[in-house]
Design an enzyme around this catalytic site. Structure first.
Site, PDB file in Angstrom:
ATOM      1  N   SER A   1     -10.789 -12.714  -6.126  1.00 42.51           N
ATOM      2  CA  SER A   1      -8.972 -12.347  -6.625  1.00 42.51           C
ATOM      3  C   SER A   1      -8.263 -12.224  -5.678  1.00 42.51           C
ATOM      4  O   SER A   1      -8.553 -11.644  -4.380  1.00 42.51           O
ATOM      5  CB  SER A   1      -9.189 -11.652  -8.393  1.00 42.51           C
ATOM      6  OG  SER A   1      -9.594 -10.290  -7.683  1.00 42.51           O
ATOM      7  N   LYS A   2      -6.762 -11.813  -6.041  1.00 41.58           N
ATOM      8  CA  LYS A   2      -6.166 -11.991  -5.444  1.00 41.58           C
ATOM      9  C   LYS A   2      -6.227  -9.868  -4.911  1.00 41.58           C
ATOM     10  O   LYS A   2      -5.867  -9.722  -3.731  1.00 41.58           O
ATOM     11  CB  LYS A   2      -4.364 -11.382  -6.084  1.00 41.58           C
ATOM     12  CG  LYS A   2      -3.961 -12.173  -6.582  1.00 41.58           C
ATOM     13  CD  LYS A   2      -2.752 -12.214  -5.248  1.00 41.58           C
ATOM     14  CE  LYS A   2      -1.649 -13.506  -5.265  1.00 41.58           C
ATOM     15  NZ  LYS A   2      -1.728 -13.205  -3.864  1.00 41.58           N
TER      16      LYS A   2
END
Ligand code: GLU
Length: 481
Positions: free
Chosen positions: A252-253
């Site tokens: 993810s980010k």
């Protein structure tokens, strides 16, 4: 039958690395078997789809070099390729299911459905529709709709059967249809659901293989029920493993750059990304890691996907990207580094021949030290900062009598040369060694410190060529006066 694969992004944001990998796998497969790679835009989620996201997906795919054979801008008779432009096709197909009694209108309010679903949850029951509206006849439903009532359409999943398919990656996957219930295939807003539109499009577009992420495996059972209801040919499915960050959590980010555009901006090469992503969940038969497109395409088969999750290893990515930076054609490399040199203010916006030639020499000597294109800036400062200050340690080394003698000799030799090429500088250093008797660090360190202000770096003779005679003389003079 020739192979037809598709990449079908939902345009709801940036193109993430996981989706980019799905696109790549489909592209590679099409290339490896001489098939067709189709781009379809799954934009039936009216609330979340945006035209900016469509543009970004298209831009990212193009930048990655994953050009589609069929899709937006390339209609080969199976378009439109935006699902939002295919509503008439879905409508026609939904009508067929409604007429044949394989689907029905559902008038339940969202509140009622929510309440029932919560109740089922509390009782630890399956959260599926209870079939309340399945008893409403089509004629009555049509009348109610004509009177202004809103309705969705549900698939009438009344046969109790096992739905199964033989996934290329996971083997036989089974699901009991009663666990699925009567799922929604058309929404109240007049748009089809993902599962419905996907099946209609796969069939009408003649898709032979569906290669997508494992997160879609739970949708496949629903889709199979629809293929069967229409008597459509069922494609081959390959659900590829998830990508995890180095901490083994879903990527993810949090793990840093995660969209194709992030990596583009940082200076990764499209061929580096293609190579690295191909190895996330797929492996080369001889475990080779640095691969050109030709090698990837030649080796690519569906039976080398891994069942276990892939780990996104930034070090490996950098390593692979470095390999590509070193191996692309030099002029090509220069044109890719140029924007970074211009942005850093090292060369002007429209460089003349001389600046271009200089940039080419620079790229030749520093590219092997760059994992990403933007790394070049760290290697270019040395050519522009003439008034650098040495650390105390360096100063001590350079101040000794031997060092002074050495630098005086080097300066004279440079002054007496017409031009300083790499070869000339090498011979000057060699002569200095003979002249002064100095060797190794005692020979190289004072020269490097005086010329660059750095402890280490790119090969000294190549740096000297790029600095040029005048700068070399000026820089050495600072330390021998
Ligand atoms: N639009 C879906 C997505 O982006 C496509 C899934 C599929 O490949 O079927 O997740």
């Amino acid at each position: 039958m020739s192979c037809r694969v598709r990449f079908a992004p939902s345009p709801t944001g940036f193109l993430h690395i996981g989706n980019a990998r799905t696109a790549l796998f489909n592209w590679l497969y099409a290339k490896s078997v001489g098939g067709t790679f189709i781009l379809r835009i799954d934009d039936t989620d009216q609330k979340r789809s945006t035209s900016e996201a469509v543009d970004m997906a298209i831009r990212s795919l193009k930048w990655m070099g994953l050009e589609w054979d069929e899709g937006p801008g390339k209609d080969k008779g199976n378009g439109p390729y935006f699902q939002s432009e295919r509503l008439h096709i879905y409508k026609e197909h939904i009508d067929k299911l409604l007429e044949s009694g394989k689907a029905y209108y559902c008038f339940c309010s969202s509140e009622e459905l929510d309440m029932k679903s919560k109740g089922q949850k509390t009782l630890s029951q399956l959260q599926i529709y209870d079939g309340k509206c399945s008893s409403v006849s089509l004629a009555e439903a049509k009348e109610r709709i004509a009177n202004g009532e809103k309705a969705r359409v549900r698939f009438f999943n009344n046969e109790n059967k096992i739905v199964s398919f033989d996934d290329v990656v996971r083997g036989v996957v089974k699901k009991e249809s009663k666990e699925i219930g009567d799922f929604v295939i058309f929404k109240e807003d007049g748009f089809p659901t993902y599962n419905f539109a996907t099946v209609i499009d796969e069939a009408l577009m003649g898709i032979t293989h569906v290669i997508r992420g494992e997160d879609h495996i739970s949708n496949t059972a629903k889709q199979l029920l629809l293929y069967q209801a229409y008597n459509f040919d069922i494609p081959i499915f390959a659900h590829t493993s998830m990508i995890l960050g180095s901490d083994k959590e879903k990527l993810s980010k949090r793990h840093g750059a995660s969209t194709v555009m992030d990596f583009e901006a940082e200076g990764y090469l499209p061929e580096g990304i293609r190579n690295f992503l191909a190895l996330l969940g797929w492996s080369h038969p001889e475990a080779v890691e640095a691969l050109t497109d030709e090698e990837l395409i030649k080796a690519f088969t569906l039976n080398r996907f891994s069942k276990s999750p892939a780990v996104f290893d930034m070090n490996k990515f950098n390593h692979i990207n470095t390999w590509h930076i070193r191996n692309i054609d030099i002029d090509d490399a220069v044109s890719r580094f140029l924007p970074y040199l211009i942005k850093g203010g090292y060369i002007p916006e429209n460089p003349d021949e001389e600046k271009l030639a200089w940039s080419k020499k620079l790229v030749m000597i520093v590219r092997e030290h760059c994992s990403i294109l933007s790394d070049i800036c760290a290697h270019v400062d040395v050519f522009f900062k003439d008034d650098f200050v040495l650390t105390d340690g360096m100063q001590k080394v350079i101040e000794t009598d031997e060092s002074k003698k050495l630098l005086i000799y080097i300066k004279e030799q440079i002054e007496n040369s017409d031009e300083i090429t790499e070869a000339v500088m090498k011979s000057i250093i060699k002569n200095a060694q003979k002249e002064t008797g100095l060797k190794g660090p005692l020979l190289y360190h004072p020269i490097r410190y005086a010329l660059t202000g750095n402890i280490s770096g790119t090969e000294l003779a190549s740096v000297a060529e790029l600095l040029g005679k005048d700068k070399l003389v000026n820089r050495i003079s600072r330390f021998i006066e």
